[in-house]
Each structure stands twice: as structure tokens, then as C-alpha cells.
Write a protein that holds these residues in place. Structure first.
Motif, PDB file in Angstrom:
ATOM      1  N   LEU A  71       0.897  -1.238   0.065  1.00  0.00           N
ATOM      2  CA  LEU A  71      -0.084  -0.020   0.007  1.00  0.00           C
ATOM      3  C   LEU A  71       0.685   1.211   0.071  1.00  0.00           C
ATOM      4  O   LEU A  71       0.361   2.265  -0.628  1.00  0.00           O
ATOM      5  CB  LEU A  71      -0.887   0.070   1.138  1.00  0.00           C
ATOM      6  CG  LEU A  71      -2.112  -1.013   0.971  1.00  0.00           C
ATOM      7  CD1 LEU A  71      -2.981  -0.949   2.246  1.00  0.00           C
ATOM      8  CD2 LEU A  71      -2.890  -0.975  -0.097  1.00  0.00           C
ATOM      9  N   LYS A  72       1.880   1.317   0.518  1.00  0.00           N
ATOM     10  CA  LYS A  72       2.729   2.360   0.681  1.00  0.00           C
ATOM     11  C   LYS A  72       3.496   2.782  -0.620  1.00  0.00           C
ATOM     12  O   LYS A  72       3.592   3.610  -1.073  1.00  0.00           O
ATOM     13  CB  LYS A  72       3.905   1.926   1.892  1.00  0.00           C
ATOM     14  CG  LYS A  72       4.405   3.087   2.689  1.00  0.00           C
ATOM     15  CD  LYS A  72       5.028   2.662   3.796  1.00  0.00           C
ATOM     16  CE  LYS A  72       6.212   3.567   4.305  1.00  0.00           C
ATOM     17  NZ  LYS A  72       6.730   3.035   5.535  1.00  0.00           N
ATOM     18  N   LEU A  73       3.821   1.618  -1.424  1.00  0.00           N
ATOM     19  CA  LEU A  73       4.238   1.670  -2.725  1.00  0.00           C
ATOM     20  C   LEU A  73       3.242   2.337  -3.387  1.00  0.00           C
ATOM     21  O   LEU A  73       3.577   3.172  -4.431  1.00  0.00           O
ATOM     22  CB  LEU A  73       4.950   0.342  -3.020  1.00  0.00           C
ATOM     23  CG  LEU A  73       5.250   0.317  -4.573  1.00  0.00           C
ATOM     24  CD1 LEU A  73       6.476   1.236  -4.916  1.00  0.00           C
ATOM     25  CD2 LEU A  73       5.504  -1.141  -5.162  1.00  0.00           C
ATOM     26  N   LEU A  74       2.154   2.031  -3.423  1.00  0.00           N
ATOM     27  CA  LEU A  74       1.072   2.445  -4.238  1.00  0.00           C
ATOM     28  C   LEU A  74       0.909   3.858  -3.884  1.00  0.00           C
ATOM     29  O   LEU A  74       0.517   4.694  -4.975  1.00  0.00           O
ATOM     30  CB  LEU A  74      -0.249   1.782  -4.045  1.00  0.00           C
ATOM     31  CG  LEU A  74      -0.216   0.090  -4.410  1.00  0.00           C
ATOM     32  CD1 LEU A  74      -1.568  -0.694  -4.426  1.00  0.00           C
ATOM     33  CD2 LEU A  74       0.306   0.089  -5.842  1.00  0.00           C
ATOM     34  N   TYR A  75       0.874   4.279  -2.504  1.00  0.00           N
ATOM     35  CA  TYR A  75       0.577   5.783  -2.336  1.00  0.00           C
ATOM     36  C   TYR A  75       1.774   6.660  -2.991  1.00  0.00           C
ATOM     37  O   TYR A  75       1.571   7.725  -3.499  1.00  0.00           O
ATOM     38  CB  TYR A  75       0.775   6.348  -0.880  1.00  0.00           C
ATOM     39  CG  TYR A  75      -0.339   5.562  -0.013  1.00  0.00           C
ATOM     40  CD1 TYR A  75      -1.509   5.581  -0.499  1.00  0.00           C
ATOM     41  CD2 TYR A  75      -0.066   4.942   1.157  1.00  0.00           C
ATOM     42  CE1 TYR A  75      -2.602   5.406   0.412  1.00  0.00           C
ATOM     43  CE2 TYR A  75      -1.188   4.662   2.079  1.00  0.00           C
ATOM     44  CZ  TYR A  75      -2.447   4.683   1.501  1.00  0.00           C
ATOM     45  OH  TYR A  75      -3.467   4.186   2.556  1.00  0.00           O
ATOM     46  N   GLN A  76       3.054   6.072  -2.807  1.00  0.00           N
ATOM     47  CA  GLN A  76       4.148   6.846  -3.393  1.00  0.00           C
ATOM     48  C   GLN A  76       3.923   6.803  -4.920  1.00  0.00           C
ATOM     49  O   GLN A  76       4.064   8.072  -5.571  1.00  0.00           O
ATOM     50  CB  GLN A  76       5.416   6.037  -3.066  1.00  0.00           C
ATOM     51  CG  GLN A  76       6.777   6.467  -3.368  1.00  0.00           C
ATOM     52  CD  GLN A  76       6.758   7.825  -2.615  1.00  0.00           C
ATOM     53  OE1 GLN A  76       6.555   7.944  -1.355  1.00  0.00           O
ATOM     54  NE2 GLN A  76       7.107   8.854  -3.504  1.00  0.00           N
ATOM     55  N   LEU A  77       3.745   5.949  -5.684  1.00  0.00           N
ATOM     56  CA  LEU A  77       3.393   5.824  -7.059  1.00  0.00           C
ATOM     57  C   LEU A  77       2.489   6.923  -7.614  1.00  0.00           C
ATOM     58  O   LEU A  77       2.408   7.629  -8.544  1.00  0.00           O
ATOM     59  CB  LEU A  77       3.079   4.493  -7.656  1.00  0.00           C
ATOM     60  CG  LEU A  77       4.162   3.445  -7.844  1.00  0.00           C
ATOM     61  CD1 LEU A  77       3.852   2.024  -7.823  1.00  0.00           C
ATOM     62  CD2 LEU A  77       5.264   3.866  -8.466  1.00  0.00           C
ATOM     63  N   PRO A  80     -11.377   2.994   3.219  1.00  0.00           N
ATOM     64  CA  PRO A  80     -11.480   4.224   3.366  1.00  0.00           C
ATOM     65  C   PRO A  80     -10.129   4.985   3.589  1.00  0.00           C
ATOM     66  O   PRO A  80     -10.172   6.242   3.427  1.00  0.00           O
ATOM     67  CB  PRO A  80     -12.179   4.132   4.600  1.00  0.00           C
ATOM     68  CG  PRO A  80     -12.626   2.658   4.994  1.00  0.00           C
ATOM     69  CD  PRO A  80     -11.867   1.755   4.079  1.00  0.00           C
ATOM     70  N   ILE A  81      -9.123   4.248   3.926  1.00  0.00           N
ATOM     71  CA  ILE A  81      -7.851   4.948   4.210  1.00  0.00           C
ATOM     72  C   ILE A  81      -7.317   5.630   3.160  1.00  0.00           C
ATOM     73  O   ILE A  81      -6.671   6.755   3.091  1.00  0.00           O
ATOM     74  CB  ILE A  81      -6.669   3.996   4.605  1.00  0.00           C
ATOM     75  CG1 ILE A  81      -7.439   3.020   5.693  1.00  0.00           C
ATOM     76  CG2 ILE A  81      -5.640   4.659   5.634  1.00  0.00           C
ATOM     77  CD1 ILE A  81      -6.348   1.882   6.213  1.00  0.00           C
ATOM     78  N   TYR A  82      -7.391   4.863   1.896  1.00  0.00           N
ATOM     79  CA  TYR A  82      -6.509   5.192   0.711  1.00  0.00           C
ATOM     80  C   TYR A  82      -7.254   5.843  -0.483  1.00  0.00           C
ATOM     81  O   TYR A  82      -6.797   6.618  -1.233  1.00  0.00           O
ATOM     82  CB  TYR A  82      -5.673   4.365   0.409  1.00  0.00           C
ATOM     83  CG  TYR A  82      -6.184   3.130   0.152  1.00  0.00           C
ATOM     84  CD1 TYR A  82      -6.753   2.749  -1.262  1.00  0.00           C
ATOM     85  CD2 TYR A  82      -6.018   1.722   0.936  1.00  0.00           C
ATOM     86  CE1 TYR A  82      -7.392   1.437  -1.528  1.00  0.00           C
ATOM     87  CE2 TYR A  82      -6.477   0.624   0.643  1.00  0.00           C
ATOM     88  CZ  TYR A  82      -7.047   0.414  -0.625  1.00  0.00           C
ATOM     89  OH  TYR A  82      -7.613  -0.809  -0.908  1.00  0.00           O
ATOM     90  N   ALA A  83      -8.549   5.320  -0.738  1.00  0.00           N
ATOM     91  CA  ALA A  83      -9.210   5.653  -2.209  1.00  0.00           C
ATOM     92  C   ALA A  83      -9.942   7.036  -2.257  1.00  0.00           C
ATOM     93  O   ALA A  83     -10.355   7.434  -0.897  1.00  0.00           O
ATOM     94  CB  ALA A  83     -10.161   4.511  -2.483  1.00  0.00           C
TER      95      ALA A  83
END
Ligand code: ADP
Ligand code: ADP
Length: 230
Positions: free
Chosen positions: A179-185, A203-206
């Protein structure tokens, strides 16, 4: 801008299984969009339309401002724009070594050897798999395989990355690394579309969530609105 858009997308498998019915899904450029639904709801089937692997029975698919047309040249173009990471990395990893696997995509794009080498190195670094170049993918753990599969897609530098259940089968640490990698990208501008059946994570990321059930979108909106009465 809607970088992925489907219009009344209906899909029936050759055996008659109705997998999608009039699905209107879109992803805004630069956002993270999540598709949530139980097994068998149609998530993978929908994703396979985003780079033309499947062709709608009815309706249409639009990517980066163009209607997907299904001729060979167009399909090559769209597959460089939309990278799909399958749920099961074994469906994706087939080369004898990690290096060859990650190099496969960029090599097919006709890039120079130097450019391929650089992209492979870069991608393995991004997913924390540097040093594994000579290992056989089938000897890696589930989480490592997933990261190599992601690296193979990253090495093609797609505008959009579509990930089918990227955290399934991983321990919490492995899941949070992904997930961290996806946020970064995403923070670097990549549009991310992911599917999951894990309500807790979404709910945290999308910035936008779709809920699919039995081939139909039954709810969509921002996570707060979608989950307020769940
Ligand atoms: P999900 O990704 O949400 O688990 P799928 O898209 O894999 O759902 O499946 C949607 C529906 O299509 C299910 O009923 C599934 O059994 C069916 N299906 C998936 N793949 C095939 C196939 N190759 N042939 C026939 N039916 C399929
Ligand atoms: P760390 O574990 O290093 O403290 P986090 O896991 O908190 O970092 O965050 C990692 C990255 O994910 C950061 O770049 C952060 O901006 C991003 N991030 C965290 N939460 C969100 C969110 N809700 N939406 C988008 N990006 C987020």
C-alpha cells in the motif's frame, strides 16, 4: 479527466455466464480508485477490459480519451498505458529468473538494452527486491512474487496501474508495504485502480469507491459516503 471509463459495459463469458451488467465505472486521472466486492462479483472481469484483454459484449471502454478499438496496434498501445497486476502472481511470472521476468515488458517495447537494464534496476529497487535478480520467481514467497509482478509492470512505466487484490494472501506487514508503494506511485502522478474484498483497507486510501455485487455496481462515491451506512 476520466482516464478510464466504461459505458454500460455488459460482459457474458462464452459459456453464458453473465459476469457484468451495464457497468459504468470511471477513474479520474491521478487518483486512487477502489473496487470492492465479494468473490465472483466481477472485479477481475471488469479489470480485464481496461487493457483490452476482454472485449465487451455490449457497451464500450475508453482509456486516456480514446475508445478501445481492439485492433492489434491499438491493443499494444493500450497495454503500455494500462499495466495490470493479476491477483495470482503465478499467472504473471513465467521467466526463469526475476531479472528476465521484469525485463520482459520493457524489452517487448523495443527499448535499448541500457534503458531496459535501468528500468529493471529501478523497478526492483522500488519494490525492495534488489539482489533477487538471479532467483527463480517460483522459489520466492507469496509477497515477494507479488512485488516482482508489480516490478514487471512498473518497468513499463504505465500511466495507469490496475491491481487485482494486491494485498490478498499477504501478512499485515507485506500488505502495508504494498500500500505504501502504491501511495508513493500515486503521489508521483500514477493513476491506481485496485480491487479488494477487505472493507477495512479502503477508506484509508481511495478517493473513490465502487461496490460491485453480482456483476452490477450497487454503490459509488467517496469512502465516507459509501461507508456511512455499512
Ligand atoms: P471476482 O474478480 O470479483 O472474484 P470474476 O470477475 O472472477 O469475479 O468472476 C465474475 C463471474 O464470472 C463469476 O460468476 C465467475 O465464476 C465467472 N467467470 C470468471 N471467469 C470465467 C471464465 N473464464 N468463464 C466463465 N465464467 C467465468
Ligand atoms: P510511514 O510508515 O513512513 O510513516 P505512512 O505509511 O504513514 O509512512 O505513509 C506512507 C506514504 O503514504 C506517505 O507518502 C503518505 O503521504 C502516503 N499516505 C498515507 N496515508 C495516505 C492517504 N490516506 N491517502 C493518500 N496517501 C497517503
Amino acid at each position: 479527466m476520466k482516464i478510464i471509463e466504461t459505458n454500460d459495459l455488459t460482459y457474458e463469458y462464452p459459456d453464458g455466464t453473465k459476469a457484468l451488467e451495464k457497468v459504468n465505472f470511471n477513474a479520474e486521472e491521478g487518483k486512487i480508485v477502489a473496487l470492492l466486492g465479494p468473490n465472483g462479483a466481477g472485479k477481475s472481469t471488469l479489470f480485464l477490459h481496461f487493457n483490452g484483454i476482454l472485449r465487451p459484449t455490449h457497451g464500450s471502454v475508453h482509456v486516456d480519451g480514446e475508445t478501445v478499438s481492439y485492433d492489434k496496434k491499438e491493443l499494444l498501445k493500450i497495454r503500455q498505458k494500462v499495466g495490470i497486476v493479476f491477483q495470482n502472481p503465478d499467472d504473471q511470472l513465467f521467466a526463469p529468473t526475476v531479472l528476465e521476468d521484469v525485463a520482459f515488458g520493457p524489452m517487448n517495447m523495443g527499448l535499448s538494452n541500457e534503458e531496459v537494464d535501468e528500468r529493471v534496476k529501478d523497478a526492483l529497487l522500488r519494490v525492495g527486491m534488489e539482489g533477487y535478480e538471479k532467483k527463480a520467481p517460483h522459489h520466492l514467497s507469496g509477497g515477494q512474487k507479488k512485488r516482482v509482478a508489480i516490478a514487471g509492470i512498473l518497468a513499463m512505466k504505465p500511466k495507469i496501474m490496475v491491481l487485482d487484490e494486491p494485498t490478498s494472501g499477504l501478512d499485515p506487514r507485506g500488505a502495508s508495504q504494498i500500500l505504501k508503494l502504491l501511495y508513493q506511485l500515486n503521489s508521483e502522478g500514477m493513476t491506481i485502480v485496485i480491487s479488494t474484498h477487505d472493507v477495512d483497507l479502503v477508506p484509508i486510501y481511495a478517493s473513490k469507491v465502487y461496490i460491485i455485487s453480482q456483476g452490477k455496481i450497487i454503490k459509488e462515491g467517496n469512502p465516507q459516503d459509501v461507508f456511512e451506512d455499512v
